[in-house]
Design an enzyme around this catalytic site. Structure first.
Site, PDB file in Angstrom:
ATOM      1  CB  CYS A  56      -0.808   0.153   1.157  1.00  0.00           C
ATOM      2  SG  CYS A  56      -1.841  -1.551   1.507  1.00  0.00           S
ATOM      3  CB  CYS A  97     -13.051  -1.489   6.779  1.00  0.00           C
ATOM      4  SG  CYS A  97     -13.057  -2.632   8.464  1.00  0.00           S
ATOM      5  CB  SER A  98      -9.862   1.956   3.665  1.00  0.00           C
ATOM      6  OG  SER A  98      -9.109   0.906   3.629  1.00  0.00           O
ATOM      7  CB  ILE A 121     -12.567  -2.960  -2.808  1.00  0.00           C
ATOM      8  CG1 ILE A 121     -12.362  -4.027  -1.792  1.00  0.00           C
ATOM      9  CG2 ILE A 121     -11.801  -3.393  -4.142  1.00  0.00           C
ATOM     10  CD1 ILE A 121     -11.069  -4.062  -1.201  1.00  0.00           C
ATOM     11  CE  LYS A 163     -15.073   3.885   6.320  1.00  0.00           C
ATOM     12  NZ  LYS A 163     -15.961   4.053   5.241  1.00  0.00           N
ATOM     13  CG  HIS A 177      -6.337   2.238   0.585  1.00  0.00           C
ATOM     14  ND1 HIS A 177      -5.302   2.424   0.168  1.00  0.00           N
ATOM     15  CD2 HIS A 177      -5.935   1.111   1.372  1.00  0.00           C
ATOM     16  CE1 HIS A 177      -4.169   1.944   0.481  1.00  0.00           C
ATOM     17  NE2 HIS A 177      -4.593   1.201   1.304  1.00  0.00           N
TER      18      HIS A 177
END
Length: 383
Positions: A85, A206-207, A209, A328, A332
């Site tokens: 990342c 959670c970030s 997809i 978030k 991402h």
């Protein structure tokens, strides 16, 4: 070594971009940055592209050549940079070093990821963890960060509400970002009542997809005003490594790579955390927003949750965190994140961030990590 300036930036909208190809996304970002900088494609000396896993997401390797070809930039040297990342942050750092060293004059640093072209992106994402000790045992990134969150709650009294505030503030900021994947507000109650993913982390911790791309144009500082009236200067570029597997950490509530990269960046820039007007942090999960403000030195260890709860990290707070909406809410797309962070800081320092503008911003920072912190890149920029 020469001083380096950013003279152009661009970012596509982030999201589930079903109708946009990998090739077209990165070309859109690259051409946007070229136009913003006022240069021509023929002016570029080199390209560095951050990408984590095109081979698994779109079944395409050798993307450095592919991108240069598709964008009409051949025969310039084009290099893919991979650090999970943190791929974008390291592509940016590679471009900065190429200009600073005098090897190249005008460089494009970009990042791209197309994550939605596979039914299940989890196996590809899991390759950023330790295969023998983590991925092959069924461990996922939500579960790894959940362990970090649980330990932080145990050690420092961090609450579920404080974790939720990280997401609340990110969505608040993203509501004013037209490029964000989720430009809408959420409440603490919505975060805490969303689907459980890995206790204590819920879906809205959670970030997402994401698909997307971003690009910046770099040149020597003494050439910058030949192209733009609003150059932004690179004050520091630092990188550090840490253990890739969580069980090898001496303390799972601290990411040593972040601490070391930040320390080196502040030393290089001759600045302190108190000099920073805004920061884009790598909050892939809500707990990492809390860890980041601690590890970067903005608050004491254990005080990160309180900083979000008390509003210290809001746009009008003492240290605005993620005015873009962060991982978030902005989104991402792994390899693009580090470049998108830099683009946001540049817009902020130019005074071009619209309703999410941090008033009087002069100095900004970006923080980009790979995996659970095996790699960290920290950059500082100034007007």
């Amino acid at each position: 070594m020469r001083d380096v300036a950013v003279i152009g930036v661009s970012q596509t909208k982030f999201g589930e971009l079903w109708d946009v190809s990998f090739r077209d996304m990165i070309t859109e970002a690259g051409l946007g940055a070229i136009e913003d900088a006022g240069v021509e494609g023929a002016d570029l000396d080199a390209m560095y592209v951050g990408n984590m896993s095109a081979g698994l997401f779109i079944k395409q390797e050798h993307i450095s050549s592919l991108i240069a070809d598709h964008a009409g930039l051949t025969p310039i040297p084009s290099t893919r940079v991979e650090a999970a990342c943190a791929s974008g942050g390291l592509a940016l750092r590679s471009g900065i070093m190429a200009v600073a060293s005098g090897y190249h004059d005008i460089v494009i640093a970009a990042g791209v990821e197309k994550m939605t072209d596979v039914v299940d992106p989890t196996p590809a994402i899991a390759t950023a963890s330790d295969q023998e000790w983590e991925a092959q045992q069924g461990v996922t990134f939500p579960s790894l960060y959940a362990m970090m969150a649980r330990r932080h709650m145990y050690e420092y009294g961090t609450t579920r509400e404080q974790l939720a505030m990280v997401s609340v503030i990110n969505h608040e900021n993203a509501s004013n970002n037209p490029r964000a994947q989720f430009p809408m507000k959420v409440t603490v109650e919505q975060v805490m009542n969303s689907t459980m993913v890995a206790d204590p982390l819920r879906l809205l911790d959670c970030s997402p997809i994401s698909d997307g791309a971003a690009a910046v144009i770099l040149c020597p500082a003494d050439m910058a005003r030949e192209y733009t009236d609003t150059p932004v200067y690179v004050k520091a570029s630092a990188q550090a490594s840490g253990t890739i597997a969580l069980h090898d950490r001496r303390d799972i509530t601290r990411i040593d790579a972040t601490v070391n990269a930040a320390r080196n960046a502040f030393k290089m820039a001759k600045l302190t955390p108190g000099d920073i007007d805004l920061v884009e942090v790598h909050d892939c999960f809500s707990i990492n927003g809390i860890l980041a403000v601690e590890d970067l030195g903005f608050v004491e260890k254990g005080e990160g949750g309180r900083a979000f709860e008390d509003g210290m990290t809001r746009i009008d707070g003492d240290i605005p965190v993620n005015p873009s909406g962060g991982l978030k809410a902005r989104g991402h797309p792994l390899g693009a994140t580090g470049i998108a962070q830099a683009a946001e800081v540049v817009w902020q320092l130019r005074g071009e961030a619209g309703k999410r503008q941090v008033e009087g911003a002069e100095i900004g920072m970006t923080h980009n990590i790979g995996g659970t912190g095996g790699t960290a890149a920290v950059h500082i920029f100034s007007r």
